[in-house]
Design an enzyme around this catalytic site. Structure first.
Site, short mmCIF file in Angstrom:
data_model
loop_
_atom_site.label_atom_id
_atom_site.label_comp_id
_atom_site.label_asym_id
_atom_site.label_seq_id
_atom_site.Cartn_x
_atom_site.Cartn_y
_atom_site.Cartn_z
CB SER A 71 14.48 30.23 19.45
OG SER A 71 14.82 29.68 18.21
CE1 TYR A 85 13.93 35.05 17.07
CE2 TYR A 85 14.96 32.95 16.51
CZ TYR A 85 13.92 33.67 17.08
OH TYR A 85 12.87 33.00 17.67
N1 LIG Z 1 7.15 30.40 15.38
C1 LIG Z 1 8.25 29.70 15.65
O1 LIG Z 1 8.57 28.72 14.95
C2 LIG Z 1 9.12 30.05 16.81
C3 LIG Z 1 10.24 29.23 17.07
C4 LIG Z 1 11.06 29.54 18.14
C5 LIG Z 1 10.78 30.63 18.96
N2 LIG Z 1 9.69 31.41 18.67
C6 LIG Z 1 9.43 32.55 19.55
O2 LIG Z 1 8.08 32.51 19.98
C7 LIG Z 1 7.58 33.83 20.14
C8 LIG Z 1 6.31 34.02 19.33
O3 LIG Z 1 6.62 33.80 17.95
P1 LIG Z 1 5.53 33.84 16.81
O4 LIG Z 1 5.93 32.85 15.77
O5 LIG Z 1 4.17 33.77 17.39
O6 LIG Z 1 5.83 35.29 16.20
P2 LIG Z 1 4.88 36.52 15.86
O7 LIG Z 1 5.75 37.47 15.11
O8 LIG Z 1 3.63 36.06 15.22
O9 LIG Z 1 4.54 37.10 17.30
C9 LIG Z 1 5.35 38.03 17.98
C10 LIG Z 1 4.48 39.19 18.43
O10 LIG Z 1 5.31 40.13 19.11
C11 LIG Z 1 4.89 41.44 18.74
N3 LIG Z 1 6.03 42.35 18.92
C12 LIG Z 1 7.17 42.42 18.16
N4 LIG Z 1 7.97 43.39 18.61
C13 LIG Z 1 7.34 43.95 19.68
C14 LIG Z 1 7.65 45.02 20.55
N5 LIG Z 1 8.81 45.72 20.43
N6 LIG Z 1 6.78 45.34 21.54
C15 LIG Z 1 5.60 44.65 21.68
N7 LIG Z 1 5.25 43.64 20.86
C16 LIG Z 1 6.10 43.29 19.88
C17 LIG Z 1 4.46 41.32 17.29
O11 LIG Z 1 3.57 42.37 16.91
C18 LIG Z 1 3.82 39.94 17.28
O12 LIG Z 1 2.41 40.02 17.47
C19 LIG Z 1 8.72 34.76 19.74
O13 LIG Z 1 9.41 35.16 20.89
C20 LIG Z 1 9.59 33.89 18.87
O14 LIG Z 1 10.93 34.34 18.86
C21 LIG Z 1 8.86 31.16 17.63
#
Ligand SMILES: NC(=O)c1ccc[n+]([C@@H]2O[C@H](COP(=O)([O-])OP(=O)(O)OC[C@H]3O[C@@H](n4cnc5c(N)ncnc54)[C@H](O)[C@@H]3O)[C@@H](O)[C@H]2O)c1
Length: 317
Positions: free
Chosen positions: A129, A153
């Protein structure tokens, strides 16, 4: 045929990645996701519904904090690559739930790296991130900057990157940590600004605006992020890289709200709140490295992206 493990593949970014992998590659895709209740699990069920029809897709409901459960999954399926996206997401709640964030984002990541070592998986892509740049006053953010995380985070993502580096070095796991910059688009998480604002604005409710509206974000459309992830899966030049995936265009919060007002045809009612201590003033990606190493060139402007988001938002009825 290659088999790719996508953790968090029921989530926002993960489900878009699975769409692309199933549509444009021959890979078998195995998703591990625990359908966490950070936001409504029904949304994630809807995200995977079409995938379940595909014979090259397998959904395993499991928690990455449970090492032995993961181990049995790895012993049943030989994976060629791991794209690790499962996480406790969201900056603000992490201040109240630091231990939960550590357990999923650090220990969970370490579990996957340990299993990559044990089962000789040579490719690891980690969803990191932009938040790890934190208090760094210099912009645009370059990959060589020291991480200065200002939320649990962000600290958990920086720690995940550190473990990924260590495992890459010790066990020859070719690793790319992708630092995503504020991702948006259809199926965006409901807690993130664009989706949250659209929902509140169309319901005639006030939108919470932290700070004076001058904070800036580098919003990146989800299909550009997916292109970067696919390119990282193919990349094999160096053992370890951390790479920004952004759009490299900063959008002030005030302008974002105006764009949503225009696209939705609704005037926003703003509830001004003080800056949140875990929030960054601005994010701005230097994407030269992504272009050089991955051939990554974002193609969706914020204007086009917002109108695609609003089209999806309206289509849900
Ligand atoms: N969306 C953004 O703007 C953004 C920005 C920077 C980084 N990220 C990173 O990208 C990745 C995806 O983000 P997203 O926005 O799609 O989020 P999201 O919350 O939609 O997806 C994360 C998924 O991980 C699953 N999850 C959570 N804890 C878990 C566990 N203990 N075991 C198994 N599954 C688990 C959730 O059920 C969810 O489906 C994440 O790692 C997030 O930190 C996202």
């Amino acid at each position: 045929m290659k088999t790719i493990l996508v953790t968090g593949g029921a989530g926002f970014i993960g489900s878009h990645l699975v769409d692309r992998l199933l549509a444009t590659t021959e890979a078998r895709v195995v998703v591990v996701d625990n359908f966490s209740d950070f936001y409504a699990p029904e949304i994630k069920r809807a995200n995977v519904r079409a995938h379940l029809e595909n014979p090259r897709y397998q959904l395993i409901e499991a928690d990455i904090r449970e090492f032995e459960r993961l181990r049995s999954i790895f012993s049943e399926t030989p994976f060629d690559a791991i794209v690790h996206l499962a996480a406790c997401t969201g900056v603000r709640p992490s201040l109240e739930q630091a231990i939960d964030y550590e357990q999923t984002n650090v220990t969970g990541t370490l579990h996957l790296l340990e299993l990559a070592r044990e089962f000789s998986i040579r490719k690891f892509v980690f969803g990191s991130s932009s938040s790890i740049y934190g208090a760094n006053p210099n912009a645009p953010f370059k990959e060589e900057f020291l991480p200065l995380p200002i939320s649990p985070y962000a600290a958990s993502k920086a720690a995940g990157e550190m473990f990924a580096y260590t495992y890459s070095h010790l066990y020859q796991i070719q690793t790319v940590c992708l630092r995503f910059f504020t991702v948006y688009g259809p199926r965006q998480r409901p807690d993130l600004a664009i989706h949250k604002f659209a929902r509140l604005m169309t319901a005639g409710k006030p939108i919470p605006l932290y700070g004076d509206g001058t904070t800036e974000r580098d919003y990146t459309f989800v299909s550009d992020i997916v292109s970067g992830i696919i390119a990282a899966l193919q990349y094999n030049q160096t053992p370890f890289e951390a790479i920004n995936l952004g759009c490299s265009e900063m959008v002030p919060l005030k302008r974002l709200v105006e764009m949503l007002e225009t696209a939705l045809g609704v005037k926003a009612n703003i509830d001004r709140l003080p800056m949140h201590p875990g929030d960054l003033e601005r994010t701005h990606a230097d994407i030269n490295k992504a272009e050089q190493l991955l051939g990554y060139v974002p193609t969706t402007t914020i204007e086009t992206g917002i109108s695609k988001f609003v089209e999806w938002f309206r289509s849900r009825g």
